[in-house]
Motif scaffolding. Structure first.
Motif, short mmCIF file in Angstrom:
data_model
loop_
_atom_site.label_atom_id
_atom_site.label_comp_id
_atom_site.label_asym_id
_atom_site.label_seq_id
_atom_site.Cartn_x
_atom_site.Cartn_y
_atom_site.Cartn_z
N GLY A 211 -19.62 -5.66 -25.22
CA GLY A 211 -20.24 -4.35 -25.01
C GLY A 211 -21.20 -3.98 -26.12
N GLN A 383 -19.54 -9.07 -20.50
CA GLN A 383 -20.66 -8.15 -20.44
C GLN A 383 -20.89 -7.55 -19.05
N PHE A 386 -20.59 -3.73 -18.67
CA PHE A 386 -21.67 -2.97 -19.32
C PHE A 386 -23.00 -3.18 -18.60
N SER A 390 -25.11 -0.04 -17.07
CA SER A 390 -26.48 0.16 -17.53
C SER A 390 -27.40 0.69 -16.43
N SER A 399 -21.03 3.82 -21.41
CA SER A 399 -20.64 2.54 -22.00
C SER A 399 -19.81 2.75 -23.27
#
Length: 510
Positions: A211, A383, A386, A390, A399
């Motif tokens: 993250g 990831q 995240f 996004s 986040s």
């Protein structure tokens, strides 16, 4: 440290040797665990599927049978925690970091990268992805925890035995349960617990690193993960020293609040209607194919067998390795509940919460992938969450909330782990010393770092599967012991009721 038993010293020595080998010869360590893991998954996959499904059957039987009325404690005992706090503690200890780590990554992987049925990127793959994610995180997982926890709670609070795995085996082992054989069983339980909790801490560190890397460009490396683990270790040791009623209880409630806030934000900002439809449809598929999935091993299809080994067998091993830790913890906080209430809530409440979580996070990721808005499957496992966040408004703030949730899950899992390991190595003491909890906290940290250093995520998964196999035999013995003792008590209670009825004077119908 006066309370410590030989289980502590033998387990600590074995784990210290484990750490030394991992530091001195990381490549050899990784090769050995990988080869052992390959042998176990290919040779014992059928065994894992059968025993975990058997655990489900036993739990369902106990929930609906007359023994469900038996209280985990004396007749006058009342629950120590309110039901919402109790459910929060069950959820935080039993699911922890894994739910956040795999919440987006698993459904998107099944949909876009490697489908359980071999078909990716289609409408059928969407349903399969969610159905099998529910399968991995649902009733089967909690049946393993529930059986171990119920056995411990029953013998602790109903019969006054210490909170040890070996103490639950007295009905079938007799005097051997307190001898060397019993000590060996407790050592196996301690080692499985350490590996299980350390693996989860490793996952947490990797995802926090992922993250921060996605948001701020922090390098994704062992050095970054080392720093994260050290910082969180200081925090969870502080929580552990504050005691069960303060640290773990407060953090469990905070966990539920933060998890609920993050879930609500993603649900509202994401594809809400798609999520609701997907949840409803795939819950039906999960229930419809429950038995088929429970025994699915693909003996004639090597590609699907690889998927089953990577996902289903790994998860079943993870739940088994975590079960002494989660079992002892949920037993400790469940005094005063009936067997029926215990099994119903342990099986259903966390499972339903998990299903909702995966439908929201996995469904949002799949919707983004299908619409071409964001290629979530191209991101690394750590990831993917995240990457999905996004695309939302206020992405950075959401986040950071997710990173905070992971950190608190990290602290709660480690905090609970030090408490449980303290119990297991002090003859079941329900208030182990602070010094002992610090020692176990440091060992958990060291093992997590060694696993990350020697092979990263793959080493974490390999070691989990290896650690689970010996303890699976212990759970089978616990199930037999519990059923035998409950049958004896049920017969005794029935005889008492008949005797009481015979002693009552006849009713005068005039």
């Amino acid at each position: 440290m006066k309370q410590t038993t030989s289980v502590f010293y033998v387990s600590a020595i074995i784990l210290l040797l484990f750490v030394i080998v991992g530091v001195v010869a990381p490549q050899s360590f990784e090769n050995v665990t990988a080869n052992t893991e390959g042998f176990i998954t290919n040779t014992f996959g059928w065994y894992y599927l059968i025993i975990v499904t058997a655990f489900v059957a036993i739990c369902l039987y106990l929930m609906v049978s007359p023994v469900g009325k038996i209280k985990l404690g004396k007749p006058e005992d009342k629950p120590e925690f309110s039901r919402p706090t109790w459910v929060a503690m069950l959820f935080s200890a039993g699911v922890g970091i894994g739910l956040v780590f795999y919440g987006t990554a698993e459904p998107i992987s099944h949909y876009a990268l490697q489908s359980p049925t071999g078909e990716t990127g289609t409408s059928a793959a969407v349903r399969d992805a969610m159905q099998y994610t529910f399968f991995h995180w649902g009733i089967h997982a909690w049946a393993v925890y529930g059986l171990v926890g119920l056995s411990l709670a029953y013998f602790m609070f109903r019969h006054g035995n210490p909170g040890l795995i070996s103490a639950t085996l007295k009905p079938i082992l007799g005097k051997y349960a307190t001898g060397k054989f019993g000590k060996a069983i407790d050592i196996v339980a301690v080692l499985a617990t350490v590996i299980g909790v350390s693996t989860s801490l490793g996952f947490g560190a990797v995802q926090i690193n992922g993250g921060l890397s996605f948001l701020y460009g922090m390098p994704s490396s062992f050095v970054s993960q080392f720093i994260i683990i050290i910082i969180v270790t200081v925090l969870f040791l502080g929580s552990a020293l504050s005691g069960l009623d303060k640290g773990i209880r407060i953090l469990s409630n905070v966990n539920m609040i933060l998890a609920g806030a993050l879930l609500l934000l993603v649900f509202i900002l994401g594809p809400t209607l798609f999520t609701l439809n997907l949840f409803t449809d795939t819950i039906g598929k999960y229930l419809q194919n429950f038995i088929n999935m429970s025994f699915r091993l693909a003996p004639l299809n090597s590609e699907n067998r690889e998927w089953i080994n990577t996902w289903t067998i790994f998860y079943w091993a993870w739940w088994i390795a975590w079960s002494p830790f989660v079992g002892i913890f949920i037993a400790r906080v469940s005094k005063g509940r009936t067997i029926r209430e215990f099994v119903a809530y342990v099986l259903l409440a966390p499972s339903i919460i998990s299903f909702i979580w995966f439908a929201v996070f996995g469904g949002s990721a799949i919707a983004l992938e299908r619409s071409g808005t964001k290629l979530i499957s191209a991101l690394t496992t750590e990831q993917s969450l995240f990457g999905m966040l996004s695309t939302f408004p206020f992405a950075s703030a959401i986040s950071l909330l997710a990173i905070g949730l992971i950190a608190i899950f990290f602290i709660t899992s480690a905090d609970s782990g030090t408490f449980v390991l303290g119990m297991m190595t002090t003859n079941g003491s329900q208030n182990p010393s602070n010094l002992l909890k610090v020692i176990w906290g440091l060992l958990l940290t060291a093992i997590a770092l060694v696993l990350l250093y020697s092979g990263g995520l793959q080493a974490l998964q390999n070691t989990m599967i290896v650690a689970a196999l010996p303890f699976s035999f212990v759970i089978i013995m616990m199930a037999v012991s519990l059923l035998k003792s409950l049958n004896q008590e049920s017969n005794q209670l029935a005889r008492q009721r008949r005797a009481n009825q015979q002693q009552q004077p006849p009713v005068n119908k005039k």
